[in-house]
Design a protein around this motif. Structure first.
Motif, short mmCIF file in Angstrom:
data_model
loop_
_atom_site.label_atom_id
_atom_site.label_comp_id
_atom_site.label_asym_id
_atom_site.label_seq_id
_atom_site.Cartn_x
_atom_site.Cartn_y
_atom_site.Cartn_z
N LEU A 6 49.62 43.74 36.99
CA LEU A 6 49.29 42.50 37.68
C LEU A 6 49.93 41.33 36.97
O LEU A 6 49.89 41.23 35.73
N SER A 7 50.51 40.41 37.73
CA SER A 7 51.00 39.17 37.15
C SER A 7 49.84 38.39 36.54
O SER A 7 48.72 38.39 37.05
N SER A 8 50.14 37.70 35.46
CA SER A 8 49.12 36.86 34.81
C SER A 8 48.94 35.53 35.51
O SER A 8 48.18 34.67 35.04
N PHE A 9 49.62 35.33 36.63
CA PHE A 9 49.48 34.11 37.42
C PHE A 9 48.00 33.88 37.73
O PHE A 9 47.30 34.81 38.14
N PRO A 10 47.48 32.65 37.55
CA PRO A 10 46.02 32.43 37.61
C PRO A 10 45.35 32.80 38.92
O PRO A 10 44.15 33.11 38.93
N MET A 11 46.07 32.78 40.05
CA MET A 11 45.40 33.09 41.30
C MET A 11 45.11 34.59 41.44
O MET A 11 44.34 34.99 42.31
N ILE A 12 45.71 35.42 40.59
CA ILE A 12 45.48 36.87 40.63
C ILE A 12 44.37 37.22 39.64
O ILE A 12 44.46 36.89 38.45
N ASP A 13 43.33 37.87 40.12
CA ASP A 13 42.13 38.13 39.33
C ASP A 13 42.02 39.62 38.98
O ASP A 13 41.68 40.43 39.85
N PRO A 14 42.31 39.99 37.75
CA PRO A 14 42.26 41.42 37.38
C PRO A 14 40.88 42.04 37.51
O PRO A 14 40.76 43.23 37.80
N GLU A 15 39.83 41.26 37.33
CA GLU A 15 38.48 41.82 37.42
C GLU A 15 38.18 42.28 38.85
O GLU A 15 37.54 43.32 39.05
N THR A 16 38.64 41.53 39.83
CA THR A 16 38.45 41.95 41.22
C THR A 16 39.22 43.23 41.50
O THR A 16 38.72 44.15 42.17
N TYR A 17 40.44 43.33 40.97
CA TYR A 17 41.22 44.56 41.15
C TYR A 17 40.52 45.75 40.51
O TYR A 17 40.46 46.84 41.09
N ARG A 18 39.98 45.57 39.32
CA ARG A 18 39.26 46.66 38.66
C ARG A 18 38.06 47.10 39.49
O ARG A 18 37.80 48.30 39.66
N GLU A 19 37.33 46.14 40.01
CA GLU A 19 36.14 46.45 40.81
C GLU A 19 36.51 47.22 42.07
O GLU A 19 35.92 48.28 42.37
N VAL A 20 37.47 46.71 42.83
CA VAL A 20 37.82 47.33 44.11
C VAL A 20 38.45 48.70 43.90
O VAL A 20 38.12 49.67 44.59
N LEU A 21 39.37 48.81 42.93
CA LEU A 21 40.04 50.09 42.71
C LEU A 21 39.08 51.16 42.19
O LEU A 21 39.20 52.34 42.54
N SER A 22 38.12 50.75 41.37
CA SER A 22 37.15 51.73 40.88
C SER A 22 36.27 52.25 42.00
O SER A 22 35.81 53.40 41.97
N GLU A 23 36.04 51.43 43.02
CA GLU A 23 35.22 51.83 44.15
C GLU A 23 35.99 52.69 45.15
O GLU A 23 35.41 53.56 45.80
N ARG A 24 37.29 52.47 45.28
CA ARG A 24 38.04 53.06 46.39
C ARG A 24 38.99 54.18 46.00
O ARG A 24 39.51 54.87 46.88
N VAL A 25 39.27 54.32 44.72
CA VAL A 25 40.23 55.33 44.29
C VAL A 25 39.53 56.35 43.41
O VAL A 25 38.84 55.99 42.45
N GLU A 26 39.70 57.62 43.75
CA GLU A 26 39.15 58.67 42.90
C GLU A 26 40.02 58.81 41.65
O GLU A 26 41.23 58.88 41.73
N GLY A 27 39.38 58.84 40.51
CA GLY A 27 40.13 58.91 39.26
C GLY A 27 40.42 57.53 38.74
O GLY A 27 40.38 56.53 39.46
N PRO A 28 40.73 57.43 37.46
CA PRO A 28 40.93 56.13 36.83
C PRO A 28 42.24 55.47 37.25
O PRO A 28 43.22 56.14 37.54
N VAL A 29 42.21 54.14 37.30
CA VAL A 29 43.42 53.34 37.55
C VAL A 29 43.51 52.34 36.40
O VAL A 29 42.63 51.50 36.22
N GLU A 30 44.58 52.43 35.64
CA GLU A 30 44.78 51.50 34.53
C GLU A 30 45.31 50.18 35.07
O GLU A 30 46.28 50.14 35.83
#
Length: 324
Positions: A6-30
């Motif tokens: 993920l770009s470190s650009f402020p409008m991109i929120d890594p915590e939201t990506y972690r939350e959504v990917l953990s809910e929707r993808v089987e297995g870990p996503v780094e």
């Protein structure tokens, strides 16, 4: 393990990506956050990654796509002008965008810029701050309801702006080769050709995506068709408007002013359009609300999840689309 950069650009929120990917993808996503900004940095940071989530300032070039083994590139915005969509298709990489996360915000911002410039809010505020108290500081001001507003491009944002402008009783016209007259008429808007838009409009809002066809399309000839009381608003991409031609029109008092949320170079360095009394510039912020930022990140993360799950993402960009 899947990996997303993920770009470190402020409008991109890594915590939201972690939350959504953990809910929707089987297995870990780094999830890795990286300072991008150039094709070279993309190649370096995304080596071995499945997904890249990029920002407005980072080009994802054919060279970068060929050097990597990506499955998806998420453009965290409406436009995809800094992603080589054709090259991505050749490499089997899905490109996605988030086309509707800020429709209301950008439309509202464009109307706000138009009204602020048309009503001379900046010179009035400067006058009062300097000890003045004169209605003449912002003259001339023309009645909104007596004006014709032209919309350059008529996608969802311009359509929402048309709905908002309808309340001001202005005549509305638009140019967009990809939208038919019947659809425009549903919004109370008349379809016109490009030259007619600038001939007839008192004020013009620019909503066109940046493509080879639209780069510099608002040029000296187009601006010369406007009147001395005209306002130009741009909430699309800076290079759609010829910056030198706009500056010249302002310097010669050929138009009243400009409201710009986008510039040719962002952030600007010694841009002569910044700081002028007749120009109102905001920092590419038309997209922003807390709700829009949340929608942007959840939609982008959902697209990454869809690709990792072998599905077609909602935000997929068709490389054969006419508007690209």
């Amino acid at each position: 393990m899947a990996r997303a950069v993920l770009s470190s650009f402020p409008m991109i929120d890594p915590e939201t990506y972690r939350e959504v990917l953990s809910e929707r993808v089987e297995g870990p996503v780094e999830i890795e956050v990286a300072d991008l900004g150039s094709a070279e940095r993309v190649i370096e940071a995304a080596a071995g990654a499945d997904a890249v989530v990029t920002d407005i300032n980072t080009p994802v070039t054919a060279e970068a796509l060929a050097a990597l083994d990506l499955r998806v590139v998420v453009r965290s915005a409406v436009g995809v002008d800094n992603v080589d969509v054709g090259a991505a298709a050749d490499e089997g990489v899905t490109v996605t965008r988030v086309p509707d996360y800020c429709t209301d915000e950008v439309a509202t911002h464009s109307v706000s810029l138009l009204l602020a410039c048309l009503r001379s809010l900046k010179p009035y505020d400067d006058d009062v701050a300097g000890g003045g108290w004169s209605w003449e500081a912002g003259s001339p001001v023309r009645r909104v309801s007596a004006s014709t507003v032209g919309l350059l491009s008529f996608g969802p944002i311009a359509q929402r702006a048309a709905e908002q402008l309808a309340g001001f009783d202005a005549e509305l016209i638009a140019h967009d080769p990809f939208v038919d007259a019947e659809e425009m008429a549903e919004y109370g808007v008349e379809k016109v050709e490009f030259e007619a838009l600038f001939d007839r409009a008192d004020h013009v809002g620019v909503y066109a995506p940046l493509t080879d066809a639209t780069r510099g399309m608002v040029d000296a000839d187009a601006l010369a068709r406007l009147g001395e009381d005209s306002v130009l608003v741009n909430v699309s991409r800076g290079p759609v408007v010829d910056a030198d031609a706009l500056l010249d029109a302002l310097e010669r008092d050929e138009i009243k002013g400009a409201g710009l949320d986008v510039l040719a170079e962002e952030p600007p360095e010694d841009d002569p359009l910044v700081g002028r009394d007749d120009t109102l510039v905001t920092p590419h912020a038309a997209w922003y609300s807390e709700e829009a930022r949340d929608d942007l990140n959840r939609s982008g993360a959902a697209d990454v999840a869809a690709v990792l799950n072998g599905k077609t993402p909602d935000g997929r960009v068709d490389p054969d689309a006419d508007w690209l």
